[in-house]
Design a protein around this motif. Structure first.
Motif, short mmCIF file in Angstrom:
data_model
loop_
_atom_site.label_atom_id
_atom_site.label_comp_id
_atom_site.label_asym_id
_atom_site.label_seq_id
_atom_site.Cartn_x
_atom_site.Cartn_y
_atom_site.Cartn_z
N LEU A 1 -5.11 2.04 -7.70
CA LEU A 1 -5.66 0.51 -7.64
C LEU A 1 -5.72 0.48 -9.01
CD1 LEU A 1 -6.87 -1.91 -6.24
CD2 LEU A 1 -8.89 -0.50 -6.16
N SER B 1 5.76 -0.96 -0.83
CA SER B 1 4.74 -0.11 -0.81
C SER B 1 3.77 -0.83 -1.97
CB SER B 1 5.14 1.42 -1.45
OG SER B 1 5.66 1.26 -2.60
N ASP C 1 -1.08 8.32 2.15
CA ASP C 1 -2.46 8.27 2.32
C ASP C 1 -3.03 8.30 0.86
OD1 ASP C 1 -1.91 10.94 1.94
OD2 ASP C 1 -3.20 11.51 3.21
N ASP C 2 -2.28 8.09 -0.33
CA ASP C 2 -2.63 8.29 -1.59
C ASP C 2 -2.55 6.80 -2.38
OD1 ASP C 2 -3.09 10.98 -1.75
OD2 ASP C 2 -1.04 11.29 -2.05
N LEU C 3 -3.46 6.18 -2.81
CA LEU C 3 -3.58 5.06 -3.12
C LEU C 3 -3.57 4.82 -4.66
CD1 LEU C 3 -6.03 3.42 -0.70
CD2 LEU C 3 -3.26 3.78 -0.31
N LEU D 1 -3.18 0.13 7.49
CA LEU D 1 -3.62 -0.20 6.17
C LEU D 1 -3.15 -1.58 5.62
CD1 LEU D 1 -4.97 0.80 3.50
CD2 LEU D 1 -2.85 1.56 2.87
N SER D 2 -2.02 -1.80 5.95
CA SER D 2 -1.13 -3.16 5.49
C SER D 2 -2.14 -4.20 6.04
CB SER D 2 -0.05 -3.27 5.70
OG SER D 2 0.38 -2.89 6.90
N VAL E 1 0.79 2.17 -2.69
CA VAL E 1 0.55 3.06 -1.47
C VAL E 1 1.54 4.17 -1.55
CG1 VAL E 1 0.20 3.19 1.00
CG2 VAL E 1 -0.71 1.38 -0.26
N TYR E 2 1.51 5.30 -1.30
CA TYR E 2 2.35 6.33 -0.87
C TYR E 2 1.51 7.38 0.12
CZ TYR E 2 5.45 10.43 -1.23
OH TYR E 2 6.43 11.26 -0.84
N LEU F 1 -2.27 -2.55 -5.89
CA LEU F 1 -2.40 -1.48 -5.02
C LEU F 1 -1.19 -0.83 -4.71
CD1 LEU F 1 -5.41 -0.85 -2.63
CD2 LEU F 1 -2.94 -0.25 -1.83
#
Length: 391
Positions: free
Chosen positions: A76, A54, A72-74, A37-38, A69-70, A67
């Motif tokens: 935005l 994160s 797979d929870d995002l 992801l990053s 990130v935790y 954005l």
């Protein structure tokens, strides 16, 4: 990936399996997912925050996107709707994700939008804690602890420590939107290894307070001004068993509470000035971190942060380059705060104790004081009315 027991190929016992896709349950799955992801975000133009790994920030001209990130929870957000739409479309093409619209629920945090700002609460989570403890119908109380309540290690051991520990651990997470619980929960956490019957009764009192304030949460309003204001306080030798001091701080950005803490100091202080000064040093370190984060968010206020303390001796030490033998052993904290003040990165000021909201993090308070400081922290009921309510 090693061949699992019972499925080893007898012809090639030393071979390993090739992992084509990271799956849930594997130890390396979170790291592999975050790296994937990053890498995508950085290639798109985001930069990874140094203050918070994160957090990713996209800045192009006047357009900004954040954005968070935790796993797979995002989350935005941004200031340009067209830019957000284009990025979300690209994100859908790159990953199999599901957009849930406006933020309303994230990691058991309930987010309520209103015309003036946001309201964060954990009502459902608090109700689950009460259900687990069997106190859904308990009688509410007005404060988490009375002024005479004290957690102690002496006394009859609690018969079921496995009940005490998860409840106190859950209360710790509840302090994310209920900072008024911080001091009481901090005291309860110090006896997780061997709780007593008296300690459990005090935890039940905390839960009764949660019952009475179950809908309370943090209010965030659009600020009329942007400045960083920190409050630092310490209660000297508060712990009757170790004589260590309890300190706390609260930091506001534009009038909104963004950081707070209630902790026991790791060493014994020889004076109230020393305990207060160490509290100032910890608060100053948190303020420095917040300024670094706001710099990366391109939202740093133009005015320098202000740290308020109700101990004049500690303030004198932070503003005057006069070291004496009674301050030799706090040399590191002394130079840290003093250099911030001398370089113009921090301003320290006196505040009367009756106006010190960080006092709520250092001791049990009478109801009027407790409710006054709780209101200063903006811990309040929901700032809206139900339809048809004309009161």
């Amino acid at each position: 990936m090693e061949q699992p027991p019972g499925f080893v190929d007898p012809s090639f016992p030393n071979h390993v399996c090739k992992l084509n896709k990271a799956l849930y349950g594997l130890k390396q799955a979170p790291r592999a997912w975050f790296q994937r992801l990053s890498s995508f975000l950085i290639s798109y133009g985001f930069t990874c925050s140094r203050a918070d790994p994160s957090l990713f920030v996209f800045h192009q001209g006047d357009s900004i996107m954040y954005l968070l990130v935790y796993v797979d929870d995002l989350i935005l957000t941004g200031n340009t709707s067209t830019l957000l739409t284009a990025f979300i479309s690209r994100l859908h093409k790159e990953f199999a994700i599901k957009g849930l619209g406006k933020l309303s629920y994230f990691l058991v945090l309930e987010v309520v939008h209103n015309p003036t700002g946001l309201f964060l609460t954990q009502t459902k989570y608090a109700n689950d804690i009460l259900t687990r403890a069997g106190l859904v119908d308990a009688k509410p109380v007005s404060t988490p602890l009375s002024t005479n309540d004290t957690f102690v290690s002496d006394g009859q051991p609690f018969s079921d420590p496995t009940l005490y520990r998860p409840i106190v651990g859950a209360l710790q997470y509840l302090t994310i939107t209920c900072p008024d619980l911080s001091y009481a929960v901090n005291q309860a956490c110090q006896f997780l290894h061997a709780p007593t019957e008296q300690n459990y009764q005090l935890v039940k009192r905390i839960l009764r307070y949660v019952k009475g304030t179950i809908s309370h949460g943090l209010v965030f309003q659009r600020p009329r001004f942007t400045s960083i204001l920190g409050y630092s306080d310490a209660d000297w030798a508060r712990c009757i068993e170790t004589r260590r001091s309890t300190y706390g701080y609260s930091i506001f950005l534009g009038g909104n509470l963004v950081s707070w803490s209630a902790k026991k100091q790791p060493t014994v202080s020889r004076s109230s000035c020393e305990s207060e000064y160490r509290a100032m040093a910890n608060t100053a370190a948190e303020i420095v971190w917040i300024t670094h984060l706001l710099t990366e968010l391109h939202a740093l206020p133009p005015t320098r942060p202000t740290l308020l303390c109700d101990n004049r001796s500690a303030l004198f030490m932070s503003q005057n380059p006069v070291s004496h033998k009674r301050a030799k052993h706090i040399d590191l904290d002394y130079h840290f705060v003093w250099e911030l003040v001398m370089s113009g990165k921090l301003h320290t000021r006196f505040i009367p104790t009756k106006l010190q909201p960080a006092d709520i993090f250092t001791k049990s308070l009478p109801r009027p004081q407790f409710e006054h400081f709780r209101d200063l922290l903006r811990v309040r009921p929901p700032p809206f009315r139900l339809q048809g309510d004309n009161r």
